[in-house]
Scaffold this active site. Structure first.
Site, short mmCIF file in Angstrom:
data_model
loop_
_atom_site.label_atom_id
_atom_site.label_comp_id
_atom_site.label_asym_id
_atom_site.label_seq_id
_atom_site.Cartn_x
_atom_site.Cartn_y
_atom_site.Cartn_z
N THR A 1 35.17 49.59 29.16
CA THR A 1 34.45 50.75 29.65
C THR A 1 33.35 50.34 30.61
OG1 THR A 1 33.11 52.66 28.97
CG2 THR A 1 32.88 50.67 27.67
N ASP A 2 33.02 51.25 31.51
CA ASP A 2 31.85 51.05 32.35
C ASP A 2 30.62 51.36 31.51
OD1 ASP A 2 29.78 52.74 34.24
OD2 ASP A 2 30.58 50.95 35.20
#
Length: 508
Positions: A329-330
């Site tokens: 994930t960012d």
């Protein structure tokens, strides 16, 4: 070639538009062709079908069967108490189905949150005249005007840009605002181009003129909304386990019922007595409380996550998240909150926290220009809301201003008379202010860009030559901060004479 690879004139020509906008007849034609500029909901299963599905999954069918057997047993042997058990099982089915359906229905309404990110009105140039229209009425080829604080209503290609920076966090997850200009781009992907503005993003600073090339569901924002509505439903680990457990329970319950039916028959009991007894064994082995217990546990988890601004669309997703072993994930806005604070300062050859600096009045006074720099060198838009100061703009600049105000204990308002804007080549921002001591340039940016421009450094109350040892100290401090995952900025200042528009104004 793609539109961001064209020049501004070529981009207009590719859309059959002009700098003074579309004429009314062309707008009407394009509106009929492309429709409203809005996020459409993909038509999925009807509410009735989704409601029914909550009552016909595998475990619910077992409970329906158990309730039916209980009522059948009551019919054959009245006043045996089986009817009460049947009603209890029906109650479990109905309550659980209603609760699960309500949770899913409420989460589905979250799509309206996406639409709220789009502004309601936009300034557009049509037939040479500036108008303010509803965002929904924009069409490809429209020329729009945007300025600081505006949300971008559609995917646009810039025609003119003046110190324009955009916050792309809603589309790309990037926390830092990005500089934008109207020059042709060599980037392959649209979202990486410096001359495009994507729907749903916001203008942090500057102003510009742009031509719309995609509206509604054809925008990058619309594609994201479409994906959220059409994502394939997968079976969670919990659902798989419940199905497996349901089958085991069904086999065991029917098996035990059959065994006791055979035992009763061997003891000489009548067929119906045996059958009713076997039904009782089967119903008794069905865990009626399992389904509501699981549903209630998941619902409580979703409520706790909702308080942390995490909306759960399907109840089993809570358990599926707990089963994850690797998450890609960012971090910005996902693992972090897109809010920043100043955690360390490098002053007098030592790393200090802002609190530690505030406790040392002499140190703070010696480096007053540093805090003035942090307070004044920015592009924030300051407002008052509910009687409290509020800044709109880059979260990093907001954090620096708050730190400076806390340490100084006062608010300075030296007029800004000029600015050298930030860009990705210079990697620094300079603002020029009229102060009681005269005209002063305040600068902040990447250390590797500021260090070569400086020849002096302030240590304690003295300003000394910036020698190799001092430079190495700054570089070492940067590496120490960066190793902790901190974002590092350098600050510099100098006094200017009245002729402060020369190219060398940032030197020394």
């Amino acid at each position: 070639m793609k539109i961001h690879q064209f020049s501004a004139e070529e981009a207009l020509a590719s859309l059959n538009s002009r700098h003074d906008g579309l004429i009314a007849a062309e707008v009407e034609h394009r509106f009929k062709e492309y429709g409203l500029n809005q996020i459409d909901e993909v038509r999925g299963e009807s509410l009735l079908l989704r409601f029914i599905k909550e009552f016909v999954h595998f475990f619910a069918l077992i409970l329906w069967l158990a309730a039916g057997l209980a009522f059948f047993a009551e019919y054959k042997q009245p006043n045996g108490g089986m009817a009460t058990l049947g009603y209890a099982v029906l109650g479990v089915i109905v309550i659980n189905g209603l609760f699960s359906f309500w949770q899913q229905y409420r989460a589905e309404r979250a799509i309206t949150a996406l639409q709220k990110l789009l502004p309601h009105y936009v300034k557009v140039v049509r037939n040479g005249e500036l108008e303010q229209i509803l965002v929904a009425n924009l069409v490809p080829g429209d020329v729009i005007l945007l300025q600081e604080g505006d949300n971008v209503p559609a995917d646009c290609r810039l025609l003119e840009a003046f110190s324009l920076r955009v916050n792309n966090a809603t589309v790309t997850g990037e926390s830092l605002p990005k500089a934008r200009d109207a020059l042709p781009s060599n980037e392959e992907h649209l979202e990486h181009s410096r001359n495009t503005l994507l729907a749903g993003t916001s203008i942090v600073s500057g102003e510009g003129r742009a031509v719309v090339f995609a509206t509604g569901m054809h925008t990058e924002f619309g594609k994201i909304a479409h994906l959220t509505q059409t994502a394939e439903k997968s079976v969670s680990p919990l659902q798989l386990e419940i199905v497996r457990l349901s089958r085991i329970i069904a086999v065991l319950a029917v098996g035990l019922g059959g065994v006791f039916f055979i035992i009763g028959h061997s003891m000489g009991l009548s067929f119906w007595d045996n059958f009713i007894f076997a039904i009782g064994i089967i119903v008794a082995n069905v865990p009626e409380g399992l389904l509501p217990t699981v549903t209630l546990s998941l619902a409580m988890a979703t409520q706790r996550m909702a308080k942390r601004n995490a909306l759960i669309r399907h109840l089993p997703s809570v358990e599926a998240l707990g089963s994850a072993t690797v998450i890609c994930t960012d971090k910005t806005g996902t693992l972090t909150e897109n809010r920043m604070v100043v955690s360390q300062l490098y002053l007098d050859k030592q790393l200090l926290t802002p609190i530690a600096v505030k406790r040392q009045p002499e140190l703070m006074q010696n480096h007053r220009q540093f805090f003035e720099d942090a307070l004044l060198c920015h592009n924030l838009k300051e407002t008052m809301r509910d009687g409290q100061w509020q800044a709109l703009g880059d979260p990093m600049e907001i954090a620096l201003v708050r730190m400076a105000k806390t340490c100084l204990g006062e608010t300075l308002s030296y007029p800004k008379i000029n600015e050298v804007p930030f860009d990705t080549d210079r990697k620094r921002l300079s603002t020029i202010h009229q102060t009681p001591k005269g005209v002063v340039l305040y600068c902040k940016g990447a250390l590797e860009m500021l260090l070569p421009l400086c020849d002096r450094v302030k240590i304690g109350a003295d300003i000394t030559t910036l020698n190799a040892e001092a430079k190495q100290g700054f570089i070492q401090a940067q590496e120490t901060m960066a190793s902790k995952g901190l974002r590092v900025l350098a600050f510099a200042w100098r006094e200017l004479n009245q002729a402060h528009n020369s190219e060398a104004q940032e030197q020394n």
